[in-house]
Design a protein around this motif. Structure first.
Motif, mmCIF file in Angstrom:
data_model
loop_
_atom_site.group_PDB
_atom_site.id
_atom_site.type_symbol
_atom_site.label_atom_id
_atom_site.label_comp_id
_atom_site.label_asym_id
_atom_site.label_seq_id
_atom_site.Cartn_x
_atom_site.Cartn_y
_atom_site.Cartn_z
ATOM 1 N N MET A 142 -37.975 168.992 69.982
ATOM 2 C CA MET A 142 -39.153 168.149 69.937
ATOM 3 C C MET A 142 -38.778 166.728 70.346
ATOM 4 S SD MET A 142 -41.746 167.736 66.802
ATOM 5 C CE MET A 142 -42.051 166.080 66.291
ATOM 6 N N CYS A 143 -39.633 166.104 71.123
ATOM 7 C CA CYS A 143 -39.388 164.744 71.583
ATOM 8 C C CYS A 143 -40.219 163.764 70.763
ATOM 9 C CB CYS A 143 -39.758 164.607 73.058
ATOM 10 S SG CYS A 143 -38.766 165.659 74.104
ATOM 11 N N ILE A 144 -39.633 162.627 70.481
ATOM 12 C CA ILE A 144 -40.397 161.626 69.746
ATOM 13 C C ILE A 144 -41.317 160.877 70.693
ATOM 14 C CG2 ILE A 144 -38.748 161.324 67.868
ATOM 15 C CD1 ILE A 144 -37.803 158.751 69.222
ATOM 16 N N GLU A 145 -42.442 160.480 70.159
ATOM 17 C CA GLU A 145 -43.404 159.702 70.927
ATOM 18 C C GLU A 145 -43.376 158.289 70.361
ATOM 19 O OE1 GLU A 145 -48.071 159.275 70.757
ATOM 20 O OE2 GLU A 145 -47.438 161.316 71.220
ATOM 21 N N VAL A 146 -43.318 157.342 71.241
ATOM 22 C CA VAL A 146 -43.222 155.942 70.836
ATOM 23 C C VAL A 146 -44.404 155.176 71.412
ATOM 24 C CG1 VAL A 146 -41.821 153.854 71.065
ATOM 25 C CG2 VAL A 146 -40.712 156.067 70.756
ATOM 26 N N ARG A 147 -45.029 154.361 70.592
ATOM 27 C CA ARG A 147 -46.093 153.456 71.047
ATOM 28 C C ARG A 147 -45.541 152.043 70.982
ATOM 29 N NH1 ARG A 147 -51.405 155.413 71.178
ATOM 30 N NH2 ARG A 147 -51.568 157.510 70.365
ATOM 31 N N LYS A 148 -45.824 151.294 72.030
ATOM 32 C CA LYS A 148 -45.347 149.906 72.085
ATOM 33 C C LYS A 148 -46.504 149.037 72.555
ATOM 34 C CE LYS A 148 -41.678 147.035 72.425
ATOM 35 N NZ LYS A 148 -40.822 146.692 71.338
ATOM 36 N N THR A 149 -46.727 147.938 71.858
ATOM 37 C CA THR A 149 -47.744 146.967 72.258
ATOM 38 C C THR A 149 -47.073 145.949 73.167
ATOM 39 O OG1 THR A 149 -48.933 147.300 70.205
ATOM 40 C CG2 THR A 149 -49.423 145.280 71.399
ATOM 41 N N CYS A 150 -47.798 145.566 74.203
ATOM 42 C CA CYS A 150 -47.240 144.614 75.161
ATOM 43 C C CYS A 150 -47.076 143.234 74.527
ATOM 44 C CB CYS A 150 -48.113 144.532 76.409
ATOM 45 S SG CYS A 150 -49.737 143.805 76.111
ATOM 46 N N ARG A 151 -46.379 142.369 75.213
ATOM 47 C CA ARG A 151 -46.043 141.035 74.714
ATOM 48 C C ARG A 151 -47.281 140.210 74.351
ATOM 49 N NH1 ARG A 151 -41.058 138.607 73.573
ATOM 50 N NH2 ARG A 151 -41.413 136.393 73.514
ATOM 51 N N CYS A 152 -48.347 140.313 75.174
ATOM 52 C CA CYS A 152 -49.549 139.513 74.899
ATOM 53 C C CYS A 152 -50.445 140.165 73.849
ATOM 54 C CB CYS A 152 -50.333 139.238 76.184
ATOM 55 S SG CYS A 152 -51.244 140.656 76.850
ATOM 56 N N GLY A 153 -50.173 141.407 73.485
ATOM 57 C CA GLY A 153 -50.917 142.091 72.441
ATOM 58 C C GLY A 153 -52.208 142.757 72.884
ATOM 59 N N ARG A 154 -52.524 142.747 74.163
ATOM 60 C CA ARG A 154 -53.797 143.303 74.636
ATOM 61 C C ARG A 154 -53.765 144.804 74.870
ATOM 62 N NH1 ARG A 154 -54.374 138.752 79.092
ATOM 63 N NH2 ARG A 154 -54.398 137.013 77.656
ATOM 64 N N GLU B 250 -35.793 151.831 69.840
ATOM 65 C CA GLU B 250 -35.273 150.469 69.987
ATOM 66 C C GLU B 250 -34.742 150.188 71.383
ATOM 67 O OE1 GLU B 250 -35.566 151.619 65.859
ATOM 68 O OE2 GLU B 250 -34.391 152.556 67.433
ATOM 69 N N VAL B 251 -34.550 151.234 72.178
ATOM 70 C CA VAL B 251 -34.101 151.051 73.561
ATOM 71 C C VAL B 251 -35.153 150.291 74.368
ATOM 72 C CG1 VAL B 251 -33.659 152.331 75.705
ATOM 73 C CG2 VAL B 251 -32.474 152.972 73.614
ATOM 74 N N ILE B 252 -36.425 150.449 73.994
ATOM 75 C CA ILE B 252 -37.499 149.708 74.667
ATOM 76 C C ILE B 252 -37.617 148.370 73.943
ATOM 77 C CG2 ILE B 252 -39.919 149.666 75.357
ATOM 78 C CD1 ILE B 252 -39.748 152.795 75.115
ATOM 79 N N ALA B 253 -36.990 147.362 74.511
ATOM 80 C CA ALA B 253 -36.915 146.050 73.872
ATOM 81 C C ALA B 253 -38.235 145.292 73.954
ATOM 82 C CB ALA B 253 -35.793 145.223 74.498
ATOM 83 N N GLU B 254 -38.892 145.374 75.106
ATOM 84 C CA GLU B 254 -40.133 144.615 75.296
ATOM 85 C C GLU B 254 -40.977 145.301 76.353
ATOM 86 O OE1 GLU B 254 -42.510 142.521 73.834
ATOM 87 O OE2 GLU B 254 -40.692 141.390 73.374
ATOM 88 N N LEU B 255 -42.279 145.099 76.265
ATOM 89 C CA LEU B 255 -43.223 145.650 77.227
ATOM 90 C C LEU B 255 -44.163 144.543 77.665
ATOM 91 C CD1 LEU B 255 -44.523 148.151 78.639
ATOM 92 C CD2 LEU B 255 -45.962 148.376 76.594
ATOM 93 N N TYR B 256 -44.399 144.473 78.959
ATOM 94 C CA TYR B 256 -45.310 143.480 79.533
ATOM 95 C C TYR B 256 -46.368 144.227 80.335
ATOM 96 C CZ TYR B 256 -41.390 140.382 78.477
ATOM 97 O OH TYR B 256 -40.371 139.702 77.837
ATOM 98 N N CYS B 257 -47.638 144.030 79.976
ATOM 99 C CA CYS B 257 -48.741 144.628 80.734
ATOM 100 C C CYS B 257 -49.037 143.745 81.949
ATOM 101 C CB CYS B 257 -49.970 144.789 79.841
ATOM 102 S SG CYS B 257 -50.932 143.286 79.569
ATOM 103 N N PRO B 258 -49.914 144.184 82.834
ATOM 104 C CA PRO B 258 -50.247 143.353 83.996
ATOM 105 C C PRO B 258 -50.821 141.981 83.630
ATOM 106 C CG PRO B 258 -50.914 145.601 84.404
ATOM 107 C CD PRO B 258 -50.483 145.528 82.950
ATOM 108 N N GLU B 259 -51.377 141.828 82.422
ATOM 109 C CA GLU B 259 -51.976 140.561 82.013
ATOM 110 C C GLU B 259 -50.996 139.637 81.281
ATOM 111 O OE1 GLU B 259 -55.379 141.868 79.748
ATOM 112 O OE2 GLU B 259 -55.876 143.270 81.345
ATOM 113 N N CYS B 260 -49.849 140.158 80.892
ATOM 114 C CA CYS B 260 -48.853 139.352 80.171
ATOM 115 C C CYS B 260 -48.193 138.332 81.101
ATOM 116 C CB CYS B 260 -47.723 140.229 79.628
ATOM 117 S SG CYS B 260 -48.097 141.268 78.226
ATOM 118 N N LYS B 261 -47.767 137.236 80.508
ATOM 119 C CA LYS B 261 -46.911 136.287 81.218
ATOM 120 C C LYS B 261 -45.519 136.913 81.202
ATOM 121 C CE LYS B 261 -45.596 131.512 81.478
ATOM 122 N NZ LYS B 261 -44.341 131.029 81.033
ATOM 123 N N LYS B 262 -45.009 137.192 82.393
ATOM 124 C CA LYS B 262 -43.743 137.907 82.491
ATOM 125 C C LYS B 262 -42.584 136.976 82.813
ATOM 126 C CE LYS B 262 -46.131 141.924 84.321
ATOM 127 N NZ LYS B 262 -47.423 141.280 84.363
#
Length: 146
Positions: free
Chosen positions: A1-13, A28-40
């Protein structure tokens, strides 16, 4: 079974779901996520992967440690593209939000399932092939391998 991870982008949208193949990597390997609207920040190819306006920043030190200890791979081969393309830390879907997007598209075709099963199979197949081609043309990384 694979774990499913949800991550909210930096701007929170926005939130994205990730697939962690065979539970090799931890969330924890996914340190940060930036959506198209985030300041990257400036894209660092050593720790970041860009996919159609989204940027995933990985904790590469942790990723290398886990890959070497669990997969016995050369640490130099463990890069952001390797994590994503091998499915060890990638989108659960072809792109974030795909599940919601396709519900409306499929509604009409799903109605055919009871009315005309043969036509339904042809239409759902045609729709899926066209959808993948559209995603490839749009530049989604996971679709490129489909």
């Amino acid at each position: 079974m694979c774990i499913e991870v949800r991550k909210t982008c930096r701007c929170g949208r926005q939130t994205a779901q990730f697939h962690m193949r065979d539970n090799i990597m931890s969330q924890e390997v996914i340190a940060e996520l930036y959506c198209p609207e985030c300041k990257k920040p400036e894209l660092d190819p050593e720790t970041m992967l860009s996919d159609n306006g989204w940027v995933i920043e990985y904790d590469m030190e942790l990723a290398r440690f886990l890959a070497v200890s669990r997969l016995m791979v050369d640490p130099e081969s463990v890069r952001p593209g390797y994590l994503f393309d091998s499915g060890y830390a990638c989108w659960l879907e072809m792109y974030p939000g795909e599940k919601e997007d396709i519900m409306e598209e499929r509604k009409e075709i799903m109605a055919l399932q009871k009315e005309d099963p043969t036509r339904y199979l042809k239409e759902i197949s045609r729709w899926n092939i066209a959808r993948i081609e559209r995603l490839k043309a749009d530049g989604w990384r996971k679709a490129q391998a489909a």
